[in-house]
Design a protein around this motif. Structure first.
Motif, mmCIF file in Angstrom:
data_model
loop_
_atom_site.group_PDB
_atom_site.id
_atom_site.type_symbol
_atom_site.label_atom_id
_atom_site.label_comp_id
_atom_site.label_asym_id
_atom_site.label_seq_id
_atom_site.Cartn_x
_atom_site.Cartn_y
_atom_site.Cartn_z
ATOM 1 N N LEU A 147 0.838 -1.208 0.000
ATOM 2 C CA LEU A 147 0.000 0.000 0.000
ATOM 3 C C LEU A 147 0.873 1.258 0.000
ATOM 4 N N PHE A 148 1.962 1.246 0.770
ATOM 5 C CA PHE A 148 2.900 2.377 0.772
ATOM 6 C C PHE A 148 3.411 2.637 -0.642
ATOM 7 N N VAL A 149 3.829 1.579 -1.319
ATOM 8 C CA VAL A 149 4.374 1.707 -2.680
ATOM 9 C C VAL A 149 3.300 2.222 -3.637
ATOM 10 N N GLU A 150 2.082 1.650 -3.508
ATOM 11 C CA GLU A 150 0.973 2.045 -4.388
ATOM 12 C C GLU A 150 0.628 3.519 -4.228
ATOM 13 N N LEU A 151 0.747 4.035 -2.991
ATOM 14 C CA LEU A 151 0.393 5.440 -2.729
ATOM 15 C C LEU A 151 1.554 6.397 -3.000
ATOM 16 N N GLY A 152 2.660 5.867 -3.529
ATOM 17 C CA GLY A 152 3.767 6.740 -3.928
ATOM 18 C C GLY A 152 4.666 7.190 -2.797
ATOM 19 N N ALA A 153 4.786 6.383 -1.749
ATOM 20 C CA ALA A 153 5.672 6.742 -0.640
ATOM 21 C C ALA A 153 7.119 6.746 -1.119
ATOM 22 N N ASP A 154 7.936 7.676 -0.573
ATOM 23 C CA ASP A 154 9.356 7.702 -0.953
ATOM 24 C C ASP A 154 10.119 6.607 -0.201
ATOM 25 N N ASP A 155 11.407 6.461 -0.526
ATOM 26 C CA ASP A 155 12.210 5.382 0.060
ATOM 27 C C ASP A 155 12.255 5.479 1.574
ATOM 28 N N ASP A 156 12.360 6.696 2.087
ATOM 29 C CA ASP A 156 12.437 6.895 3.535
ATOM 30 C C ASP A 156 11.141 6.455 4.215
ATOM 31 N N GLN A 157 9.994 6.822 3.606
ATOM 32 C CA GLN A 157 8.699 6.451 4.180
ATOM 33 C C GLN A 157 8.459 4.942 4.088
ATOM 34 N N CYS A 158 8.937 4.300 3.009
ATOM 35 C CA CYS A 158 8.752 2.855 2.859
ATOM 36 C C CYS A 158 9.594 2.058 3.854
ATOM 37 N N ASP A 159 10.653 2.677 4.362
ATOM 38 C CA ASP A 159 11.499 2.012 5.356
ATOM 39 C C ASP A 159 10.914 2.267 6.747
ATOM 40 N N PHE A 160 9.669 1.846 6.938
ATOM 41 C CA PHE A 160 8.968 2.161 8.187
ATOM 42 C C PHE A 160 9.324 1.190 9.316
ATOM 43 N N THR A 161 9.185 1.690 10.545
ATOM 44 C CA THR A 161 9.377 0.865 11.733
ATOM 45 C C THR A 161 8.086 0.105 12.012
ATOM 46 N N THR A 162 8.183 -1.187 12.333
ATOM 47 C CA THR A 162 7.003 -2.017 12.594
ATOM 48 C C THR A 162 7.019 -2.535 14.025
ATOM 49 N N LEU A 163 5.882 -2.407 14.702
ATOM 50 C CA LEU A 163 5.697 -3.004 16.025
ATOM 51 C C LEU A 163 4.463 -3.891 15.984
ATOM 52 N N TYR A 164 4.404 -4.840 16.911
ATOM 53 C CA TYR A 164 3.281 -5.771 17.003
ATOM 54 C C TYR A 164 2.634 -5.579 18.372
ATOM 55 N N ALA A 165 1.310 -5.443 18.395
ATOM 56 C CA ALA A 165 0.676 -5.026 19.647
ATOM 57 C C ALA A 165 -0.701 -5.636 19.832
ATOM 58 N N SER A 166 -1.183 -5.509 21.058
ATOM 59 C CA SER A 166 -2.582 -5.753 21.397
ATOM 60 C C SER A 166 -3.010 -4.632 22.335
ATOM 61 N N GLY A 167 -3.803 -3.704 21.809
ATOM 62 C CA GLY A 167 -4.269 -2.588 22.638
ATOM 63 C C GLY A 167 -5.102 -3.072 23.804
ATOM 64 N N LEU A 168 -5.916 -4.126 23.565
ATOM 65 C CA LEU A 168 -6.794 -4.642 24.615
ATOM 66 C C LEU A 168 -5.992 -5.279 25.744
ATOM 67 N N SER A 169 -4.927 -6.009 25.384
ATOM 68 C CA SER A 169 -4.097 -6.654 26.403
ATOM 69 C C SER A 169 -3.008 -5.722 26.932
#
Length: 597
Positions: A147-169
């Protein structure tokens, strides 16, 4: 010396867990006293937000973590409230994009992410609800990258930080292998990856109005970010208006944010989010600056409305019986007041003093306004929503929507057929392992008017439907959205069990015995294409030959409940929805055709 600052917005598709995640951040930041009772969804303070489980109005809060002030803004996830999202993104330096680990990116994910990328923000991606069955975080991350690539994100934006979470827990982690303990990894990611706010405290004051609030004690309150300079309580300032004029005034009260509270400040400097009282005529996008060296900021651009309705004074036979505010002046004043805070809304006066053209971003956007007004005691009537056509490069065009359906496999054929009749074009179809299928369509916005009711019936209430504005395209031709006529009342009176039972074979009713009706009021849907008039007030002729207990076991079919949203979707071009604090009624307009019957 002031503390370091981070300004961050939480963006996501509706129901992907934004508000729940913010709850977890608030609870673990230590802003609540020990033993203090904390409600769920503390940021959703509006009654309608709590009832519907969605965020409608953006709200900000502030927490401290490792001696850094983190200003957090919770934004709506529904495209109909995109005006809120666009304003808020101008206040922050970064954003957290939340994506459901099971559903992955959805239509509103595309919408809010597009807005963030256009602002040049580099999102932190949080894959939420990873503790749910059937969650697949890795596939969700792959889809987000696409989706980032499809929306035209630049290289810096595509190199995003990812976290995994559970807001409820109440946990977040940097990798799926880590143990989920608390929200510290997310706090740390905000400090590491969201840049501190730019701005020079030594320059001329520049504060852009992004949100408006109201207090009985302080009057209108401006909320915005200080882009440059220092602001002090009691100082003289100037408001640069949209038309270029300048209004001078005094800052009567300066407030900052701490947790869910607003705290009084003596002064605040560039980079901070503050609330200011003292300027009664302020509007969204205007700039608060120094009167000696006024330097306005560029006005905030908000997407134009795509849907229009007519609000008019109620002229039905039951007019004025249930509402407190019923006159055209009262309705006009309320609509004009809404314009002060609802930037995506437009109100136009018509040739008739009793009618107003109200334009918004979608049925939900306008439906929330109507529901709010009826709860405040207003009584009025509204017409069928109509799309707003525009001319693009000399060609008449209409708005198109990107539609995603998540449905049981047995409903696929019917959905494709029905959307084909509404000029929908299927773009993708994916079948999951759980027996459900995801369909993607591009469809004219007018083709979706009235579709939700059909969709619920086709999917037997098990389908999920999401859509967002895509673009304007050339008009796709005529289409028919409702295939059955309506049943209207033949006379004024009270509907009886006897009359409704006898007419059950004529269609589905929207009313129950004891409902007050009037001539021209829509009381059901006919099972034929033609409209039908019925006398539903007819009573049974009693004689001494009938048993008093003879009808005890006879039951009526359950009526179809007409909520406000369902009514707005259902009505045709020659019909109206009568809205009062106590009732939602459907009726025919007083046309010549109806008068001849």
């Amino acid at each position: 010396m002031s503390l370091p600052i981070r300004n961050v917005a939480i963006i996501a598709h509706v129901d992907h867990g934004k508000t729940t995640l913010v709850d977890a951040l608030l609870k673990q930041s230590g802003i609540f006293r020990e033993g203090e009772e904390i409600p769920d969804c503390v940021m959703d303070s509006n009654t309608l937000e709590r009832e519907r489980g969605i965020t409608i109005l953006s709200k900000n809060t502030a927490v401290r973590y490792e001696e850094t002030v983190i200003n957090i803004v919770d934004t709506p996830g529904h495209a109909d409230f995109g005006g809120e999202v666009e304003r808020v993104l101008g206040m922050v330096d970064g954003c957290i994009l939340i994506v459901d680990a099971n559903e992955g990116p959805m239509p509103q994910t595309r919408f809010v992410l597009k807005k963030a990328l256009e602002k040049g923000l580099r999102p932190i991606v949080v894959v939420n609800k990873i503790d749910r069955p059937q969650a697949d975080p890795n596939i969700a991350v792959d889809k987000v990258f696409d989706l980032f690539v499809e929306l035209g994100a630049d290289d810096d934006q595509c190199d995003f930080t990812t976290l995994y979470a559970s807001g409820l827990s109440g946990f977040a982690k940097n990798s799926l292998e880590d143990q989920g303990l608390d929200m510290k990894p997310l706090f740390q990611a905000i400090l590491n990856h969201i840049p501190p706010p730019a701005g020079d405290p030594t320059k001329t004051l520049q504060l852009q109005v992004t949100t408006l609030d109201y207090s009985e004690y302080l009057g209108r309150i401006i909320i915005g970010r200080i882009h440059n300079g220092v602001i002090k309580a009691g100082q003289q300032a100037a408001l640069m208006k949209e038309d270029g004029s300048m209004v001078k005034g005094k800052i009567s009260k300066l407030l900052g944010f701490e947790g869910l509270q607003r705290v009084e400040l003596e002064e605040s400097s560039a980079g901070n989010l503050v609330a200011v009282a003292g300027f009664a005529d302020a509007n969204i996008g205007e700039t608060l600056t120094c009167p000696n060296e006024p330097q306005p900021l560029p006005l905030i651009k908000v997407d134009e409305p795509t849907l229009q309705m007519t609000f008019s004074v109620n002229d039905s036979p039951f007019a004025g019986q249930e509402g407190t505010y019923v006159t055209s002046r009262q309705i006009r004043d309320r609509l004009m007041r809404e314009l002060e805070t609802n930037v995506a809304l437009r109100v136009e006066e018509s040739e008739s003093p009793d009618k107003f053209g109200v334009s918004g971003r979608g049925e939900l956007h306008l439906g929330i306004l109507i529901e709010t007004m009826r709860r405040e005691g207003y009584e009025f009537q509204v017409s069928q929503p109509q799309v707003i056509y525009r001319e693009v490069n000399g060609q008449p065009c209409e708005p198109f929507e990107y539609l995603v359906l998540d449905i049981p496999e047995q409903a696929v054929g019917s959905c494709i057929e029905r959307l084909g009749q509404r000029k929908g074009e299927m773009k993708d179809m994916q079948t999951g392992i759980n027996g459900r299928t995801q369909l993607e369509f591009v469809v004219p916005a007018r083709g979706l008017i009235g579709f939700r009711g059909d969709f619920i019936r086709i999917s037997r209430g098990e389908g999920i439907m999401n859509h967002s504005f895509l673009e304007y395209r050339p008009i796709s031709g005529d289409l028919e959205t409702r295939y059955n006529g309506v049943i209207t009342s033949f006379e004024e009176g009270v509907a009886t069990f006897y009359a409704l039972k006898n007419a059950e074979d004529r269609g589905i009713f929207f009313i129950t015995p004891g409902t007050k009706v009037y001539k021209g009021m829509i009381i059901g849907e006919s099972n034929r294409p033609q409209d039908v008039e019925l006398n539903v007030c007819k009573t049974k002729q009693l004689t001494n030959h009938r048993s008093a207990t003879g009808d005890e076991l006879v039951q009526l079919q359950a009526p179809e409940e007409m909520s406000l949203e369902r009514a707005l979707e259902y009505i045709g071009p020659d019909e109206l929805v009568e809205v009062t604090p106590e009732s939602i009624r459907l009726r025919k307009m007083k046309t010549k055709k109806l008068a001849k019957r």
